[in-house]
Design an enzyme around this catalytic site. Sequence first.
Site, PDB file in Angstrom:
ATOM      1  N   ARG A 242       0.852  -1.186   0.000  1.00 50.24           N
ATOM      2  CA  ARG A 242       0.000   0.000   0.000  1.00 50.24           C
ATOM      3  C   ARG A 242       0.886   1.234   0.000  1.00 50.24           C
ATOM      4  O   ARG A 242       1.880   1.306   0.735  1.00 50.24           O
ATOM      5  CB  ARG A 242      -0.908   0.028   1.238  1.00 50.24           C
ATOM      6  CG  ARG A 242      -2.069  -0.957   1.213  1.00 50.24           C
ATOM      7  CD  ARG A 242      -3.123  -0.586   0.165  1.00 50.24           C
ATOM      8  NE  ARG A 242      -4.295  -1.449   0.199  1.00 50.24           N
ATOM      9  CZ  ARG A 242      -4.440  -2.577  -0.498  1.00 50.24           C
ATOM     10  NH1 ARG A 242      -3.468  -2.982  -1.299  1.00 50.24           N
ATOM     11  NH2 ARG A 242      -5.559  -3.270  -0.412  1.00 50.24           N
ATOM     12  N   GLU A 271      -3.896   7.427  -4.871  1.00 52.19           N
ATOM     13  CA  GLU A 271      -4.079   6.773  -6.169  1.00 52.19           C
ATOM     14  C   GLU A 271      -5.335   7.325  -6.835  1.00 52.19           C
ATOM     15  O   GLU A 271      -6.353   7.476  -6.172  1.00 52.19           O
ATOM     16  CB  GLU A 271      -4.193   5.256  -5.966  1.00 52.19           C
ATOM     17  CG  GLU A 271      -2.898   4.685  -5.380  1.00 52.19           C
ATOM     18  CD  GLU A 271      -2.923   3.171  -5.191  1.00 52.19           C
ATOM     19  OE1 GLU A 271      -3.969   2.544  -5.427  1.00 52.19           O
ATOM     20  OE2 GLU A 271      -1.884   2.622  -4.796  1.00 52.19           O
ATOM     21  N   HIS A 290      -1.318   0.072  -9.590  1.00 54.94           N
ATOM     22  CA  HIS A 290      -1.865  -0.864  -8.597  1.00 54.94           C
ATOM     23  C   HIS A 290      -2.452  -2.102  -9.296  1.00 54.94           C
ATOM     24  O   HIS A 290      -3.652  -2.379  -9.216  1.00 54.94           O
ATOM     25  CB  HIS A 290      -2.933  -0.173  -7.733  1.00 54.94           C
ATOM     26  CG  HIS A 290      -3.177  -0.873  -6.426  1.00 54.94           C
ATOM     27  ND1 HIS A 290      -3.487  -0.201  -5.257  1.00 54.94           N
ATOM     28  CD2 HIS A 290      -3.189  -2.184  -6.101  1.00 54.94           C
ATOM     29  CE1 HIS A 290      -3.675  -1.078  -4.278  1.00 54.94           C
ATOM     30  NE2 HIS A 290      -3.495  -2.290  -4.771  1.00 54.94           N
TER      31      HIS A 290
HETATM   32  C1  DGY Z   1      -5.508  -6.258  -2.575  1.00 57.15           C
HETATM   33  O1  DGY Z   1      -6.117  -7.304  -2.817  1.00 57.15           O
HETATM   34  O2  DGY Z   1      -5.451  -5.782  -1.439  1.00 57.15           O
HETATM   35  C2  DGY Z   1      -4.821  -5.596  -3.707  1.00 57.15           C
HETATM   36  O3  DGY Z   1      -4.229  -4.414  -3.377  1.00 57.15           O
HETATM   37  C3  DGY Z   1      -5.735  -5.424  -4.902  1.00 57.15           C
HETATM   38  O4  DGY Z   1      -5.747  -6.687  -5.443  1.00 57.15           O
END
Ligand code: DGY
Length: 329
Positions: A242, A271, A290
């Site tokens: 993240r 984002e 992402h």
């Molecule tokens: C998640 O699953 O947390 C990812 O960031 C998106 O697939």
Amino acid sequence: MSAPYRVFVTRELPGNGFAALRDDPDFALDVWPGDFPPSRENLLKHVAGVDGLVCLITDTIDAAVLDAAGEQLKVVSQMAVGVDNVDVAACAARGIPVGNTPGVLTETTADMAWALILSSARRVVEAAEYVKDGEWKTWTPTQMAGIDVHGSTLGIIGFGAIGQAIARRAQGFGMRVLCWNRTPRPDQAAAVGAEQCGFEDLLSRSDFVCVSIALTDDTRKLINAEAFRLMHPGAILVNTARGPIVDEDALVTALQQGQIRGAGLDVTAIEPLSMDSPLLTMDNVVVLPHIGSASMATRGKMADIAVANLRAGLTGQPLPHSVSWSVRG
Ligand code: DGY
């Protein structure tokens, strides 16, 4: 026949589970159209009176959304493994289980971490742009020369399933692997030949620092100016977890001052990343939108799990994958 379950789904989902849900007369679906998330106003409006909510990482699901939904809301099912956009405590306080989609995206996301390791080290994106821009005129001894991945040291911050999958791949590259997890995981480390070490030790010894930890209040800006000071000037930061785990201003400064060599980022603090971000002007930075889990197969499986979690929550069953343990009786 009892009334169908009312469900708001904040985007069209892939996969057979969702197609079957659409055809199921027991469900009345309200699916938000298009690629963009519903506005806050529309989210609050569309959740009103629903029994189930299926959401994505782009939707902020907080107490106000739960209140707008109403007391009949039985389940929040997120199509992602990370749920930092969902106020899980507020859900738990209301007895609403929160589903997520772990497992199926582990290997796909680890593949992407490796795509970033390799492309940052070997300047793949920069070199491809160079060719497209007509700059490839000849061959020289140091043209687009990067750094070796094989034989180098990989440090993994966060040693959950994805961190371990990233480590497994490193064996084929003959790398030394260091790992740090808040709760030590000696067995998992030993299983992939990784050495557990302290956070600061990992930062100073790694050629590649891979962030693979969940975003929580404790990990926000974990990789900050002090962390960059500990990294060496040849090191590359890779983040597939993240964005807010990395202090992005500190990252920009570290790159500008040559404290680290480069960065491969699948996630950013905000984002989408603003087109004004200095990161986009740097040849030694690869930014992706992402897409760590974005293979067709994996996204389909994630959607199937989200649907399975939804169905379970609506019928009062334990969710197949839940981040909270509270199931409304
Ligand atoms: C998640 O699953 O947390 C990812 O960031 C998106 O697939």
